[in-house]
Design an enzyme around this catalytic site. Structure first.
Site, PDB file in Angstrom:
ATOM      1  N   GLU A 250       0.840  -1.205   0.000  1.00 15.44           N
ATOM      2  CA  GLU A 250       0.000   0.000   0.000  1.00 15.44           C
ATOM      3  C   GLU A 250       0.865   1.241   0.000  1.00 15.44           C
ATOM      4  O   GLU A 250       1.993   1.211   0.464  1.00 15.44           O
ATOM      5  CB  GLU A 250      -0.849   0.059   1.291  1.00 15.44           C
ATOM      6  CG  GLU A 250      -1.951  -0.926   1.331  1.00 15.44           C
ATOM      7  CD  GLU A 250      -2.825  -0.744   2.574  1.00 15.44           C
ATOM      8  OE1 GLU A 250      -2.822   0.337   3.178  1.00 15.44           O
ATOM      9  OE2 GLU A 250      -3.498  -1.714   2.920  1.00 15.44           O
ATOM     10  N   LYS A 252       2.222   4.393   1.643  1.00 19.04           N
ATOM     11  CA  LYS A 252       2.295   4.924   2.994  1.00 19.04           C
ATOM     12  C   LYS A 252       2.102   6.418   2.868  1.00 19.04           C
ATOM     13  O   LYS A 252       2.963   7.136   2.379  1.00 19.04           O
ATOM     14  CB  LYS A 252       3.644   4.619   3.649  1.00 19.04           C
ATOM     15  CG  LYS A 252       3.685   5.115   5.088  1.00 19.04           C
ATOM     16  CD  LYS A 252       5.026   4.859   5.739  1.00 19.04           C
ATOM     17  CE  LYS A 252       5.013   5.137   7.224  1.00 19.04           C
ATOM     18  NZ  LYS A 252       4.478   6.426   7.628  1.00 19.04           N
ATOM     19  N   ARG A 272      -4.451   8.916  16.613  1.00 22.85           N
ATOM     20  CA  ARG A 272      -3.848   7.739  17.230  1.00 22.85           C
ATOM     21  C   ARG A 272      -3.504   7.982  18.694  1.00 22.85           C
ATOM     22  O   ARG A 272      -3.168   7.058  19.418  1.00 22.85           O
ATOM     23  CB  ARG A 272      -2.655   7.262  16.428  1.00 22.85           C
ATOM     24  CG  ARG A 272      -1.389   8.019  16.644  1.00 22.85           C
ATOM     25  CD  ARG A 272      -0.473   7.611  15.564  1.00 22.85           C
ATOM     26  NE  ARG A 272       0.823   7.247  16.058  1.00 22.85           N
ATOM     27  CZ  ARG A 272       1.864   7.030  15.258  1.00 22.85           C
ATOM     28  NH1 ARG A 272       1.723   7.129  13.962  1.00 22.85           N
ATOM     29  NH2 ARG A 272       3.019   6.710  15.739  1.00 22.85           N
ATOM     30  N   GLU A 302      -5.703   7.250   6.881  1.00 20.93           N
ATOM     31  CA  GLU A 302      -4.718   8.326   6.992  1.00 20.93           C
ATOM     32  C   GLU A 302      -5.282   9.538   6.238  1.00 20.93           C
ATOM     33  O   GLU A 302      -5.661   9.417   5.073  1.00 20.93           O
ATOM     34  CB  GLU A 302      -3.392   7.866   6.367  1.00 20.93           C
ATOM     35  CG  GLU A 302      -2.256   8.846   6.481  1.00 20.93           C
ATOM     36  CD  GLU A 302      -1.410   8.670   7.762  1.00 20.93           C
ATOM     37  OE1 GLU A 302      -1.789   7.893   8.661  1.00 20.93           O
ATOM     38  OE2 GLU A 302      -0.368   9.337   7.829  1.00 20.93           O
ATOM     39  N   ARG A 419       2.727  -2.864  18.085  1.00 18.07           N
ATOM     40  CA  ARG A 419       3.596  -2.631  16.925  1.00 18.07           C
ATOM     41  C   ARG A 419       3.904  -4.004  16.347  1.00 18.07           C
ATOM     42  O   ARG A 419       4.650  -4.763  16.924  1.00 18.07           O
ATOM     43  CB  ARG A 419       4.883  -1.928  17.377  1.00 18.07           C
ATOM     44  CG  ARG A 419       5.740  -1.429  16.249  1.00 18.07           C
ATOM     45  CD  ARG A 419       6.865  -0.562  16.751  1.00 18.07           C
ATOM     46  NE  ARG A 419       6.408   0.750  17.205  1.00 18.07           N
ATOM     47  CZ  ARG A 419       5.985   1.729  16.413  1.00 18.07           C
ATOM     48  NH1 ARG A 419       5.971   1.552  15.108  1.00 18.07           N
ATOM     49  NH2 ARG A 419       5.590   2.872  16.912  1.00 18.07           N
ATOM     50  N   LYS A 425       6.604  -0.899   7.398  1.00 20.16           N
ATOM     51  CA  LYS A 425       6.713   0.323   6.598  1.00 20.16           C
ATOM     52  C   LYS A 425       8.101   0.379   5.974  1.00 20.16           C
ATOM     53  O   LYS A 425       9.082   0.005   6.604  1.00 20.16           O
ATOM     54  CB  LYS A 425       6.458   1.552   7.468  1.00 20.16           C
ATOM     55  CG  LYS A 425       7.290   1.600   8.726  1.00 20.16           C
ATOM     56  CD  LYS A 425       6.905   2.758   9.621  1.00 20.16           C
ATOM     57  CE  LYS A 425       7.691   2.707  10.926  1.00 20.16           C
ATOM     58  NZ  LYS A 425       7.278   3.641  11.931  1.00 20.16           N
TER      59      LYS A 425
HETATM   60  P1  AMP Z   1       5.338   5.992  11.426  1.00 22.38           P
HETATM   61  O1  AMP Z   1       4.500   7.180  11.819  1.00 22.38           O
HETATM   62  O2  AMP Z   1       6.540   6.328  10.634  1.00 22.38           O
HETATM   63  O3  AMP Z   1       5.596   5.056  12.583  1.00 22.38           O
HETATM   64  O4  AMP Z   1       4.441   5.120  10.392  1.00 22.38           O
HETATM   65  C1  AMP Z   1       3.238   4.494  10.730  1.00 22.38           C
HETATM   66  C2  AMP Z   1       2.087   5.376  10.346  1.00 22.38           C
HETATM   67  O5  AMP Z   1       1.939   5.435   8.937  1.00 22.38           O
HETATM   68  C3  AMP Z   1       0.734   4.893  10.795  1.00 22.38           C
HETATM   69  O6  AMP Z   1       0.482   5.177  12.132  1.00 22.38           O
HETATM   70  C4  AMP Z   1      -0.200   5.669   9.867  1.00 22.38           C
HETATM   71  O7  AMP Z   1      -0.514   6.909  10.471  1.00 22.38           O
HETATM   72  C5  AMP Z   1       0.650   5.925   8.642  1.00 22.38           C
HETATM   73  N1  AMP Z   1       0.156   5.290   7.402  1.00 22.38           N
HETATM   74  C6  AMP Z   1       0.156   5.881   6.191  1.00 22.38           C
HETATM   75  N2  AMP Z   1      -0.327   5.089   5.246  1.00 22.38           N
HETATM   76  C7  AMP Z   1      -0.662   3.925   5.833  1.00 22.38           C
HETATM   77  C8  AMP Z   1      -1.218   2.695   5.368  1.00 22.38           C
HETATM   78  N3  AMP Z   1      -1.525   2.489   4.095  1.00 22.38           N
HETATM   79  N4  AMP Z   1      -1.426   1.712   6.291  1.00 22.38           N
HETATM   80  C9  AMP Z   1      -1.102   1.899   7.601  1.00 22.38           C
HETATM   81  N5  AMP Z   1      -0.576   3.039   8.098  1.00 22.38           N
HETATM   82  C10 AMP Z   1      -0.356   4.050   7.232  1.00 22.38           C
END
Ligand code: AMP
Length: 568
Positions: A250, A252, A272, A302, A419, A425
């Protein structure tokens, strides 16, 4: 129950760092509780209500200090000095309560109920005279407190209990106290916590020793659920190894997490951090009501900002103001529109979907949601086992101004608040870390009076340890971010722990995202790493302290930079 019993338990459980010992101590304590002691479970978590409830104690160190001064008859200035020397306001309270105790013995005993009652009045107070009323409520408790009670009362007040008891420990202890401590009971308890976000409720049901009743707890519309969090993967190959082939790929999105509850036409939006942001995003309620076909559901998504004219996506920082804005919402809505990208569903028409395999959940999202670009759409996805195709998709995501990609296991369940290794990611921005500000220096010349250089720290290996990794003074007050030296100084001043010359030590609370040119090994900083040319990019008020970069992440970024691993 007497509060002293709880305080003594806090002390006992803090005396070990071993998880199993902590669990056993907590299980023993829980066994001694009755149903009426339910609220103690909230105190254990450091709060006064279930986690989903937005009412928090919210007392600053300064205010707590005033109450200690009043209760112990000590001049405020003496307490401030002591606080700066010890660095722990709870210990200051303990010390001066001890002094006082020699003269006023025989005071009344505080109960946990009295503590809860008084603490619950704090967030209700508004308007004129609030501060004095708050001080009076706290002073009332402190005046009758034993030293050890004062210690934990004050730590509770300022939101820094430091007993090393996390949700996981509570889950294991509940399983041990009321069941056989086996895997099945622990998992059932965890699911009940996931769905209710209410430890008090789970405790009351667990005490009755019926797993079947715990299983009956369902998700509730309008009460926030913790979002499932992702782990990192360095490469697509590594991603496949962990989530299996094929998997869901997907975009991000570079926005902020929005959990959407729809109950007929009543829509509630949560971040969140479990904050209710429904009012800030009236257009999202409208989109959900128009384009989501279901009686009730909970969607995970998101929200991403875009430029109205060019239709180009913007980054998180550009829309972050919308989360906080409480007035002139319409004006900001026009200026900074968002598009909601839905990627998951947790609840549908009265039924939890947490245990449904992800692939099916993703299909359900697409069944009930009618895509309307620049309003609400399902996330861009593909199912693949082909590294080349994923790479192409990744490049496209970056071209579309998004952060990277997610790789998700098709058969995985949704685990709130965890987590997980089945959702990964991948992003190229290894030169971007979320860090906490732990110190600052006041500026000179035109920046006199403002903090102008900020010490950044990452998480250490020990709990509650933050290690310095660099200093940042650039990137602030520049055109795209709404943060200035003045606003940062205001935000940080209440967090001052120690002052020396023009330097201050700060309680770790304010999280910022920084980019940098390079990570180097360094003997000068506590973390043994140093960031070269760090640059402030955004305030991360959407992230909790537990999610800032740790030593492992820093090291990983260091290694990645050596290999110069990049996509795009
Ligand atoms: P990080 O903030 O770097 O820890 O990355 C995780 C965050 O990416 C999640 O908490 C979401 O807010 C965001 N996110 C963006 N796109 C997606 C997606 N397709 N699936 C899940 N999370 C996503």
């Amino acid at each position: 129950m007497k509060y002293i019993k709880l305080a003594e338990f806090y002390k006992e459980v803090s005396s070990t760092t071993k998880r199993l010992e902590k669990t056993a101590i907590l299980a023993k304590f829980l066994k001694g509780l009755t149903e009426e002691d339910k609220d103690i479970l909230y105190l254990l978590e450091g709060g006064i209500y279930p986690e989903y409830d937005e009412r928090k104690i919210g007392i600053s160190g300064q205010l707590a200090l005033k109450a200690i001064a009043k209760a112990t008859g000590t001049p405020n200035s003496k307490l401030v000095k002591e606080w700066k020397a010890i660095g722990d306001i709870g210990l200051v309270a303990e010390k001066f309560t001890l002094h006082k105790k020699q003269t006023t013995l025989g005071s009344t005993k505080v109960t946990t109920k009295k503590v809860i009652d008084n603490l619950r009045k704090l967030p209700e107070l508004v308007g004129a005279g609030t501060v004095n009323k708050k001080i009076a409520l706290i002073t009332e408790l402190l005046t009758s407190a034993e030293p050890i009670e004062a210690l934990y009362l004050v730590r509770t007040l300022i939101g820094d209990l430091r007993i090393g008891v996390q949700e996981g420990t509570i889950r294991e202890a509940l399983a041990l106290a009321y069941f056989k401590g086996d895997k099945e009971s622990a998992e059932t308890i965890q699911r009940a916590i996931d769905k209710s976000n209410d430890l008090g409720l789970v405790f009351v049901i667990a005490r009755k020793k019926k797993l079947t009743d715990l299983k009956k707890i369902n998700l509730q519309l309008g009460k926030p659920i913790k979002a499932m969090l992702a782990q990192k993967a360095k490469t697509i190959e590594e991603g496949f190894k962990n989530v299996g082939k094929p998997c869901m790929i997907e975009y991000k999105y570079d926005g902020f997490r929005l959990l959407i509850h729809k109950d007929k036409d009543k829509v509630t939006l949560f971040t969140r951090m479990l904050e209710n942001v429904t009012k800030q995003f009236p257009e999202v309620t409208e989109y959900v009501n128009k384009y989501v076909k279901s009686d009730s559901c909970i969607l995970d998504s998101e929200a991403v900002g875009f430029n109205k004219k060019t239709k180009e996506y913007t980054d998180f920082q550009a829309i972050s103001q919308r989360i906080r804005r409480k007035h002139n919402i319409e004006e900001l809505q026009k200026k900074l529109p968002v598009e909601v990208n839905v990627f998951d569903i947790l609840y549908y028409n009265g039924k939890s979907e947490l245990d449904t395999p992800f692939e099916k959940r993703a299909k359900l999202v697409r069944k009930i949601l009618k895509d309307h670009p620049y309003k609400i759409i399902s996330s861009k996805t593909m199912i693949s086992s082909d590294v080349k195709k994923v790479e192409k998709f990744y490049k496209q995501a970056l071209k579309d101004n998004q952060e990277g990609i997610m790789m998700k296991a098709l058969d995985a369940e949704y685990k709130p608040g965890r987590r997980v290794g089945h959702m990964l990611k991948i992003k190229p921005s290894e030169r971007d870390l979320d860090l906490v500000i732990t110190g600052a220096e006041y500026g000179k010349g035109k920046r006199k009076g403002w903090m102008s250089s900020f010490i950044l720290s990452c998480k250490g290996d020990k709990k509650g340890e933050y290690l310095e990794i660099g200093k940042v003074g650039t990137g602030i007050a520049e055109k795209d971010n709404d943060i200035t030296f003045e606003s940062l100084t205001k935000m940080l001043t209440p967090l001052i722990i120690k002052e020396k010359g023009n330097e201050v030590k700060l309680k770790p609370k304010i999280i910022v995202a920084v980019t940098y040119q390079e990570i180097q090994k360094s003997p000068n900083y506590e973390s043994k790493w140093a960031l070269r040319f760090p640059r402030f990019t955004a305030l991360r008020n959407d992230k909790p302290l537990s999610e800032i970069a740790d030593l492992k992440e820093v090291q990983e970024d260091f290694l990645k930079q050596k290999r110069n691993y990049r996509y795009g």
